[in-house]
Design a protein around this motif. Structure first.
Motif, PDB file in Angstrom:
ATOM      1  N   ASP A 129      -4.989 -11.555   4.881  1.00 54.25           N
ATOM      2  CA  ASP A 129      -5.071 -12.073   6.505  1.00 54.25           C
ATOM      3  C   ASP A 129      -3.560 -12.346   6.824  1.00 54.25           C
ATOM      4  N   VAL A 130      -2.935 -13.234   5.849  1.00 53.20           N
ATOM      5  CA  VAL A 130      -1.803 -13.889   6.329  1.00 53.20           C
ATOM      6  C   VAL A 130      -0.466 -12.552   6.183  1.00 53.20           C
ATOM      7  N   ALA A 131      -0.733 -11.637   5.241  1.00 55.14           N
ATOM      8  CA  ALA A 131       0.222 -10.437   5.285  1.00 55.14           C
ATOM      9  C   ALA A 131       0.088  -9.584   6.495  1.00 55.14           C
ATOM     10  N   ALA A 132      -1.150  -9.748   7.166  1.00 50.26           N
ATOM     11  CA  ALA A 132      -1.303  -8.724   8.292  1.00 50.26           C
ATOM     12  C   ALA A 132      -0.875  -9.570   9.547  1.00 50.26           C
ATOM     13  N   TRP A 133      -1.267 -10.944   9.564  1.00 50.47           N
ATOM     14  CA  TRP A 133      -0.442 -11.732  10.705  1.00 50.47           C
ATOM     15  C   TRP A 133       0.834 -11.804  10.701  1.00 50.47           C
ATOM     16  N   THR A 134       1.648 -12.060   9.512  1.00 49.37           N
ATOM     17  CA  THR A 134       2.964 -11.905   9.367  1.00 49.37           C
ATOM     18  C   THR A 134       3.691 -10.458   9.756  1.00 49.37           C
ATOM     19  N   THR A 135       2.981  -9.409   9.437  1.00 51.36           N
ATOM     20  CA  THR A 135       3.340  -8.166   9.807  1.00 51.36           C
ATOM     21  C   THR A 135       3.687  -8.083  11.511  1.00 51.36           C
ATOM     22  N   GLU A 136       2.300  -8.596  11.966  1.00 52.34           N
ATOM     23  CA  GLU A 136       2.048  -8.284  13.263  1.00 52.34           C
ATOM     24  C   GLU A 136       3.055  -9.399  14.061  1.00 52.34           C
ATOM     25  N   VAL A 137       3.400 -10.428  13.684  1.00 49.83           N
ATOM     26  CA  VAL A 137       4.223 -11.682  14.159  1.00 49.83           C
ATOM     27  C   VAL A 137       5.854 -10.834  14.476  1.00 49.83           C
ATOM     28  N   PHE A 138       6.171 -10.202  13.116  1.00 50.07           N
ATOM     29  CA  PHE A 138       7.512  -9.623  13.222  1.00 50.07           C
ATOM     30  C   PHE A 138       7.687  -8.305  14.044  1.00 50.07           C
ATOM     31  N   VAL A 139       6.536  -7.555  13.957  1.00 46.38           N
ATOM     32  CA  VAL A 139       6.489  -6.381  14.895  1.00 46.38           C
ATOM     33  C   VAL A 139       6.571  -6.746  16.356  1.00 46.38           C
TER      34      VAL A 139
END
Length: 269
Positions: free
Chosen positions: A238-248
């Motif tokens: 979940d954190v990996a997905a969140w981090t990805t979307e934050v930077f995108v």
């Protein structure tokens, strides 16, 4: 199938160490099962009603259409690219007189499907993720990121971790000159629940990823131009997905870039 084009490809990969269940081969033989990443991902995505391969008279409102998937399940204790999925993003259907907000990228749903598939065959120690992202298909995610911020604050402080985030793009995008702005945008979107600092040089290696990354063909010509150190309250898919979307979303908002980027997230632990 949904209407898609060559610039609508989304590729997501999970990296780590997989220990296959000791009973897996016995059960597979007993029920004549030949499951792999692709078959498990298709089944799981259908169960969530996120993507279906069923042929119907009416178009299916898929979040994505499956193209290909695979993974390396070698049992040697080394970090492997355990599962990856290449998909096409359906083009939105515009009704006359109505303007629809662009849909967010289904990063968390894809990562969830892949992690579910892996957990069905073994136990996983996640070390990293990567995503090849068509930025022109990334809708404004600020509202949703604000809504989920507290979810990531509600975590055991003992699970805190540091992550390395890297961004590869075409040199013509000149993202390296916007590092400070992108950092500030990321901080705004995480509401104080993630610390973000630029790393130099941006070409530093990340031990949590197994090369070559799926999508290397699509990412030809992209060069690593940004790297960040991020402190988070836990490490999970979940954190990996969140981090990805934050930077995108930060890159989308700061630069207006419409080309592809390759974004990696890996744990420093």
């Amino acid at each position: 199938m949904s209407d898609t084009g060559p610039g609508d490809t989304l590729i997501v990969g999970l990296h780590g160490v997989l220990d296959r269940h000791p009973w897996l081969d016995r059960v597979s033989t007993e029920f004549d099962l030949e499951e792999d990443v692709f078959s498990l991902a298709v089944k799981r995505a259908s169960a969530y009603a996120w993507s279906s391969t069923a042929l119907t008279d009416k178009p299916v409102d898929n979040l994505w259409d499956h193209n290909d998937a695979d993974g390396d399940w070698t049992q040697d204790g080394r970090v492997r690219q355990l599962a990856w999925l290449q998909s096409s993003l359906p083009r939105p259907v515009n009704a006359p007189g109505k303007r629809r907000r662009a849909r967010r990228l289904p990063v968390l749903p894809v990562i969830t499907v892949l992690s579910d598939a892996l957990r069905r065959v073994g136990t996983v120690r996640l070390t990293g993720t990567h995503a090849f992202v068509p930025l022109h298909r990334a809708g404004d995610a600020r509202i949703e990121l604000a809504e989920v911020a507290d979810w990531f604050a509600l975590a055991d402080p003992a699970g805190a971790d540091s992550l390395t985030v890297t961004v590869s793009a075409l040199p013509s995008a000149k993202l390296g000159a916007r590092a400070a702005e992108i950092r500030d945008a990321a901080l705004e979107r995480t509401y104080g629940y993630m610390a973000v600092e630029p790393l130099k040089p941006a070409g530093a290696t990340t031990a949590g990823l197994a090369l070559p990354l799926a999508g290397v063909v699509q990412a030809e010509g992209l060069r690593r131009v940004l790297a960040f150190r991020c402190d988070v309250r836990e490490w999970s898919t979940d954190v990996a997905a969140w981090t990805t979307e934050v930077f995108v979303d930060s890159i989308r908002a700061v630069t207006g870039l419409s080309g592809p980027i390759l974004l990696t997230v890996s744990s420093d632990a």
